[in-house]
Design a protein around this motif. Structure first.
Motif, short mmCIF file in Angstrom:
data_model
loop_
_atom_site.label_atom_id
_atom_site.label_comp_id
_atom_site.label_asym_id
_atom_site.label_seq_id
_atom_site.Cartn_x
_atom_site.Cartn_y
_atom_site.Cartn_z
N ALA A 39 21.52 -14.30 15.99
CA ALA A 39 21.82 -14.86 14.67
C ALA A 39 21.87 -13.78 13.60
CB ALA A 39 20.82 -15.94 14.31
N GLY A 40 20.97 -12.83 13.66
CA GLY A 40 20.97 -11.74 12.69
C GLY A 40 22.25 -10.93 12.76
N ASP A 41 22.78 -10.73 13.98
CA ASP A 41 24.04 -10.01 14.15
C ASP A 41 25.20 -10.80 13.53
OD1 ASP A 41 22.65 -8.08 15.59
OD2 ASP A 41 23.20 -8.94 17.54
N PHE A 42 25.16 -12.12 13.70
CA PHE A 42 26.20 -12.97 13.12
C PHE A 42 26.19 -12.85 11.60
CE2 PHE A 42 27.61 -16.96 11.22
CZ PHE A 42 28.85 -17.14 11.82
N VAL A 43 25.03 -13.00 10.99
CA VAL A 43 24.93 -12.94 9.54
C VAL A 43 25.34 -11.55 9.04
CG1 VAL A 43 23.34 -13.05 7.58
CG2 VAL A 43 23.26 -14.80 9.35
N HIS A 44 24.91 -10.50 9.74
CA HIS A 44 25.28 -9.14 9.35
C HIS A 44 26.80 -8.97 9.37
CE1 HIS A 44 24.93 -4.82 8.82
NE2 HIS A 44 25.78 -4.68 9.83
N ALA A 45 27.45 -9.48 10.41
CA ALA A 45 28.90 -9.36 10.52
C ALA A 45 29.61 -10.17 9.42
CB ALA A 45 29.37 -9.81 11.90
N VAL A 46 29.07 -11.35 9.07
CA VAL A 46 29.65 -12.14 7.98
C VAL A 46 29.52 -11.38 6.66
CG1 VAL A 46 29.44 -14.26 6.62
CG2 VAL A 46 29.36 -14.37 9.12
N VAL A 47 28.36 -10.78 6.42
CA VAL A 47 28.15 -10.00 5.19
C VAL A 47 29.14 -8.84 5.14
CG1 VAL A 47 26.52 -8.44 4.03
CG2 VAL A 47 25.74 -10.69 4.84
N GLN A 48 29.35 -8.16 6.25
CA GLN A 48 30.31 -7.05 6.28
C GLN A 48 31.72 -7.54 5.98
OE1 GLN A 48 27.76 -4.55 6.06
NE2 GLN A 48 29.71 -3.61 6.51
N CYS A 49 32.10 -8.68 6.56
CA CYS A 49 33.41 -9.27 6.31
C CYS A 49 33.57 -9.59 4.82
CB CYS A 49 33.57 -10.54 7.15
SG CYS A 49 35.10 -11.47 6.84
N LYS A 94 36.17 -8.04 1.93
CA LYS A 94 37.05 -8.88 1.11
C LYS A 94 36.77 -8.71 -0.39
CE LYS A 94 38.01 -12.39 4.58
NZ LYS A 94 39.44 -12.21 4.68
N GLY A 95 35.87 -7.79 -0.73
CA GLY A 95 35.65 -7.49 -2.14
C GLY A 95 34.44 -8.13 -2.77
N VAL A 96 33.58 -8.76 -1.97
CA VAL A 96 32.36 -9.35 -2.53
C VAL A 96 31.36 -8.20 -2.69
CG1 VAL A 96 30.54 -11.06 -2.26
CG2 VAL A 96 32.84 -11.54 -1.39
N GLN A 97 31.13 -7.80 -3.92
CA GLN A 97 30.32 -6.62 -4.20
C GLN A 97 28.83 -6.89 -3.97
OE1 GLN A 97 30.89 -5.01 -8.11
NE2 GLN A 97 29.62 -3.22 -7.71
N TYR A 98 28.34 -8.02 -4.45
CA TYR A 98 26.91 -8.33 -4.36
C TYR A 98 26.68 -9.46 -3.36
CZ TYR A 98 26.55 -5.54 -8.59
OH TYR A 98 26.62 -4.51 -9.50
N VAL A 99 26.48 -9.07 -2.10
CA VAL A 99 26.14 -10.00 -1.03
C VAL A 99 25.12 -9.30 -0.15
CG1 VAL A 99 28.14 -9.30 0.37
CG2 VAL A 99 26.98 -11.47 0.86
N GLU A 100 24.03 -9.99 0.14
CA GLU A 100 22.94 -9.40 0.91
C GLU A 100 22.49 -10.33 2.02
OE1 GLU A 100 21.75 -6.32 0.46
OE2 GLU A 100 23.10 -6.04 -1.25
#
Length: 123
Positions: free
Chosen positions: A59-69, A73-79
């Motif tokens: 699950a952590g890998d999934f969330v990390h990959a979504v954050v990278q995506c 796409k230009g989302v500057q502040y996502v953690e």
């Protein structure tokens, strides 16, 4: 699941909570009543999606990959947040609640989740 299906599950859970002495409208801040009701309704509490379930080792890998995506796409502040309540998650906006990051994050999250899931990350 559709939003309607998810809402049905949470409606059942909230009804159980109310039957066991706790509701958002009347017991806000009453931790004792909330904990008692949560313990009584544990079987009714809907499970998170598998790709966000902290018991899923990927699950952590999934969330990390979504954050990278999202960043791509230009989302500057996502953690990525540390797992809390059994759920892996991410948040938008940063310390100043950047409205552009929140708007873009909400816009692109479904697409990024689908892209990451299609790659098999989190399964």
């Amino acid at each position: 699941m559709t939003n309607a299906q998810i809402n049905v599950l949470y409606d059942q859970y909230n009804q159980c909570m109310a039957r066991n002495g706790w509701s958002k409208q009347t017991n806000v801040g009453d931790q004792v009543a909330q904990t008692k009701a949560q313990n009584a309704c544990v079987a009714e509490d809907p499970l998170p999606p598998w790709q966000l379930d902290a018991s899923n080792p990927k699950a952590g890998d999934f969330v990390h990959a979504v954050v990278q995506c999202l960043r791509d796409k230009g989302v500057q502040y996502v953690e990525q947040n540390s797992a809390q309540g059994g759920i892996e998650s991410f948040s938008f906006g940063g310390p100043n609640n950047d409205s552009t990051s929140i708007r873009l994050g909400m816009q692109y999250t479904p697409d990024c989740e689908k892209q990451v899931a299609a790659r098999g990350i989190g399964n």
